[in-house]
Design a protein around this motif. Structure first.
Motif, PDB file in Angstrom:
ATOM      1  N   THR A  32       0.810  -1.297   0.059  1.00  0.00           N
ATOM      2  CA  THR A  32       0.038   0.108  -0.002  1.00  0.00           C
ATOM      3  C   THR A  32       0.871   1.163   0.086  1.00  0.00           C
ATOM      4  OG1 THR A  32      -2.106   0.928   0.991  1.00  0.00           O
ATOM      5  CG2 THR A  32      -0.340   0.061   2.600  1.00  0.00           C
ATOM      6  N   SER A  80      -1.216   7.499   0.392  1.00  0.00           N
ATOM      7  CA  SER A  80      -2.474   7.953  -0.130  1.00  0.00           C
ATOM      8  C   SER A  80      -3.575   6.938  -0.052  1.00  0.00           C
ATOM      9  CB  SER A  80      -2.064   8.496  -1.237  1.00  0.00           C
ATOM     10  OG  SER A  80      -1.906   7.561  -2.316  1.00  0.00           O
ATOM     11  N   ASN A  81      -3.274   5.623   0.099  1.00  0.00           N
ATOM     12  CA  ASN A  81      -4.069   4.720   0.093  1.00  0.00           C
ATOM     13  C   ASN A  81      -4.798   3.971   1.325  1.00  0.00           C
ATOM     14  OD1 ASN A  81      -4.393   4.815  -2.772  1.00  0.00           O
ATOM     15  ND2 ASN A  81      -3.193   3.045  -3.101  1.00  0.00           N
ATOM     16  N   GLU A 136      -6.637   5.081   3.797  1.00  0.00           N
ATOM     17  CA  GLU A 136      -7.894   5.514   3.929  1.00  0.00           C
ATOM     18  C   GLU A 136      -8.877   4.801   2.898  1.00  0.00           C
ATOM     19  OE1 GLU A 136      -9.905   6.442   6.779  1.00  0.00           O
ATOM     20  OE2 GLU A 136      -7.980   6.032   7.636  1.00  0.00           O
ATOM     21  N   LYS A 137      -8.293   4.974   1.649  1.00  0.00           N
ATOM     22  CA  LYS A 137      -9.038   4.605   0.577  1.00  0.00           C
ATOM     23  C   LYS A 137      -9.203   3.346   0.152  1.00  0.00           C
ATOM     24  CE  LYS A 137      -6.750   7.233  -2.439  1.00  0.00           C
ATOM     25  NZ  LYS A 137      -6.439   7.705  -3.653  1.00  0.00           N
ATOM     26  N   LYS A 138      -8.036   2.528   0.403  1.00  0.00           N
ATOM     27  CA  LYS A 138      -8.130   0.989   0.277  1.00  0.00           C
ATOM     28  C   LYS A 138      -7.715   0.118   1.353  1.00  0.00           C
ATOM     29  CE  LYS A 138      -6.978   1.682  -4.576  1.00  0.00           C
ATOM     30  NZ  LYS A 138      -5.890   1.440  -5.929  1.00  0.00           N
ATOM     31  N   ARG A 190      -7.613   0.436   4.478  1.00  0.00           N
ATOM     32  CA  ARG A 190      -8.520   0.351   5.743  1.00  0.00           C
ATOM     33  C   ARG A 190      -9.619  -0.622   5.360  1.00  0.00           C
ATOM     34  NH1 ARG A 190     -13.209   3.119   7.279  1.00  0.00           N
ATOM     35  NH2 ARG A 190     -13.454   4.254   5.309  1.00  0.00           N
ATOM     36  N   HIS A 191     -10.047  -0.828   4.285  1.00  0.00           N
ATOM     37  CA  HIS A 191     -11.031  -2.034   3.830  1.00  0.00           C
ATOM     38  C   HIS A 191     -10.436  -3.238   3.767  1.00  0.00           C
ATOM     39  CE1 HIS A 191     -13.570   1.815   3.456  1.00  0.00           C
ATOM     40  NE2 HIS A 191     -12.405   2.128   2.388  1.00  0.00           N
ATOM     41  N   ASP A 224      -5.776  -3.743  -3.387  1.00  0.00           N
ATOM     42  CA  ASP A 224      -7.127  -3.721  -4.013  1.00  0.00           C
ATOM     43  C   ASP A 224      -7.279  -5.274  -4.559  1.00  0.00           C
ATOM     44  OD1 ASP A 224      -4.993  -3.980  -6.070  1.00  0.00           O
ATOM     45  OD2 ASP A 224      -6.169  -2.618  -7.477  1.00  0.00           O
ATOM     46  N   ASP A 266     -12.710  -2.841  -5.583  1.00  0.00           N
ATOM     47  CA  ASP A 266     -12.498  -1.329  -4.915  1.00  0.00           C
ATOM     48  C   ASP A 266     -13.197  -1.622  -3.220  1.00  0.00           C
ATOM     49  OD1 ASP A 266     -15.527  -1.472  -5.012  1.00  0.00           O
ATOM     50  OD2 ASP A 266     -15.453  -0.332  -6.874  1.00  0.00           O
ATOM     51  N   ALA A 267     -13.278  -0.395  -2.631  1.00  0.00           N
ATOM     52  CA  ALA A 267     -13.897  -0.562  -1.285  1.00  0.00           C
ATOM     53  C   ALA A 267     -15.188  -1.129  -1.132  1.00  0.00           C
ATOM     54  CB  ALA A 267     -13.716   0.756  -0.825  1.00  0.00           C
TER      55      ALA A 267
END
Length: 402
Positions: free
Chosen positions: A97, A100-101, A103-105, A107-108, A173, A313-314
Motif C-alpha cells: 500500500t 495516500s491509499n 484510508e481509500k483502500k 483500511r477496507h 485492491d 474497490d472498497a
C-alpha cells in the motif's frame, strides 16, 4: 427636491435593512453550520473510538504488525476444520500500500479479509505507527513495486520468519479468501521450495505468478529469495514486480506450483469476478497468451474454492466478504466437495471430510470429485457480451507490464 430626498431615504433604508437581514441570516447559518460541524466531529470521534475498540478485540499490535487474536467466524457455525487449519497453516499476509491509499483502500482490507490471516503487515514507503504500516524507505509509483516487494519480503523474513509458515503478498485492491488459501496449501509443507498464484507463461521457463492476483511463498522459498539477493544470484533487474519475482524464483530453485483445484479450475484471479464470469475476452487480448493453463470463460472460470480477485474497490470488498461468509442457498449441500487435507477428519451431519484414506494426488482426487457432476451446470457459458476487459497485462512487454 422633496421627492428626491424621499427616494434617497427609501433606498438607504432598504439597503440598511437588507444588510441587517444578511448579517442576521449569516449569523444563524454560521451557528447552525458550526453546530453541525461540532456534531460531525463528535460523531467521527465516537466512530473512531468504537473502531479502535473493535480493533483491540481482533488484533494485537506489535512491531508494526497485526497479530490476529482469534480466528473470526460466526457464532454457532461449525468451523472446526477452518479453525484447525488456521492453527496448522500459519499465513503471514503482507499488503502493498502507500500513504495516500491507507484510508481509500488499505483500511477496507484491514476490516475484511485480512482478519483471517494469522499475521498482517501493511507495507508502505513510510512508517505510520497508528495504522500501522512499515516504512520500506522507497518512493511511491509503479516503478517502485519490485523494490517494495524485495524489501517487504526481506522484512517479513527478518522480523517474522519463525512466526508463520507461508508468506502471502497482496495488493491493497486484492480480495483474498484466506481460508481457501489454507486448503490449497494444507497438503504442502513450508520446507518445500515452492510458491503459488495465478501462473503466467512468458519470459521464464516455468512461468511466474500474477502480481495483482497475489502469490504466496513457502518459508523455504522465502529463505531462498532472501539468500538470492545476499549472494547476488538475484538483483533488481526490472521494475515489473511479478515478472522479476518469477525470474528470481527460477534462479534460486523455487518451483512454480499449480494452485488449481481438483477439477482443474483456477483459484487465483487477476480481475474482479464480474469480468471472469461475464466478459468475453477478445482473442487478441493479452490474457489468452499469458495464462499458463487453458482459460475457461463463464461460470467454469473460477473454482468454488477460489482464493483471490484483483481490482476490487472498497465497496466490493464488503460485498465479497458477505458473499463468502454469509450468503447461503437454503437446502443445498455444495455440489463440489473438495477433499480434506491429508490427516484431517471431521464428521458432519451429511457426511464426512476424511483424508486419511483419500486420494494422494490431484488427478485421482479429480476422478472421485468429478463423479456425479452436472455437466450442464459446470460447462455452461454466458451469452452476454459486455465490453471486453481493458486492463493491461502483468507483463505485456518489458516496459509495459502487469
Amino acid at each position: 427636491m422633496k421627492a428626491l430626498g424621499s427616494k434617497f431615504s427609501f433606498y438607504a433604508g432598504f439597503l440598511v435593512g437588507t444588510f441587517t437581514l444578511y448579517v442576521f441570516l449569516r449569523q444563524v447559518w454560521f451557528q447552525k453550520s458550526f453546530s453541525a460541524y461540532q456534531s460531525n466531529v463528535f460523531d467521527k470521534a465516537v466512530d473512531y473510538k468504537q473502531e479502535l475498540e473493535e480493533e483491540r478485540k481482533i488484533w494485537k499490535k506489535e512491531r508494526s504488525a497485526l497479530f490476529n487474536l482469534k480466528h473470526p467466524h460466526h457464532k454457532g457455525e461449525d468451523s472446526r476444520m477452518a479453525d484447525e487449519l488456521y492453527k496448522k497453516v500459519r499465513i503471514l499476509c503482507w499488503v502493498m500500500t502507500g500513504p495516500s491509499n491507507l484510508e481509500k483502500k488499505a483500511r477496507h482490507v484491514k476490516t475484511t479479509w485480512s482478519r483471517h490471516c494469522n499475521i498482517v503487515v501493511f507495507m508502505s514507503s513510510v512508517d505510520d505507527p497508528d495504522f500501522p504500516t512499515v516504512g520500506l524507505g522507497t518512493k511511491e509509483g509503479r516503478d517502485q513495486l519490485y523494490w517494495k516487494t524485495i524489501r517487504a519480503f526481506h522484512y517479513a523474513y527478518e522480523h517474522h520468519g519463525d512466526e508463520a509458515d507461508w508468506f502471502l503478498k497482496a495488493d491493497d485492491d486484492t480480495y483474498v479468501v484466506v481460508d481457501n488459501l489454507r486448503w490449497v496449501l494444507a497438503n504442502r509443507t513450508p520446507d518445500e521450495p515452492i510458491y503459488f498464484g495465478r501462473r503466467f507463461r512468458p519470459y521464464t521457463k516455468q512461468g511466474y505468478m500474477s502480481g495483482g492476483a497475489g502469490y504466496v511463498l513457502s518459508k523455504e522459498a522465502l529463505r531462498r529469495f532472501v539468500e538470492g539477493f545476499k549472494n547476488k544470484v538475484c538483483s533488481h533487474t526490472s521494475s515489473v514486480e511479478d515478472l522479476a519475482m518469477g525470474q528470481c524464483m527460477e534462479k534460486v530453485g523455487v518451483q512454480a506450483g499449480d494452485s488449481r483445484d481438483t477439477n482443474q479450475r483456477e483459484t487465483f484471479h487477476p480481475f474482479v469476478p464480474e469480468q471472469h464470469l461475464t466478459a468475453k475476452f477478445p482473442k487478441s487480448f493479452w490474457y489468452w497468451s499469458y495464462c499458463y493453463y487453458p482459460i475457461s470463460e463463464g461460470p467454469n472460470c473460477c473454482s468454488d474454492v477460489s482464493v483471490s480477485f484483483h481490482y476490487v474497490d472498497a465497496s466490493l470488498m464488503y460485498i465479497l466478504e458477505y458473499y463468502t461468509y454469509h450468503l447461503r442457498a437454503f437446502g443445498y449441500r455444495y455440489r463440489y466437495q473438495p477433499p480434506a487435507p491429508l490427516g484431517y477428519h471431521i464428521e458432519e451431519s451429511a457426511g464426512s471430510w476424511d483424508a486419511a484414506e483419500g486420494p494422494s494426488t490431484k488427478e485421482s482426487a479429480s476422478k472421485e470429485i468429478g463423479e456425479g457432476e452436472d455437466p450442464s451446470r459446470t460447462d455452461e457459458r454466458q451469452d452476454a457480451n459486455p465490453p471486453a476487459a481493458d486492463k493491461g497485462p502483468p507483463a505485456a512487454s518489458l516496459d509495459k507490464q502487469r
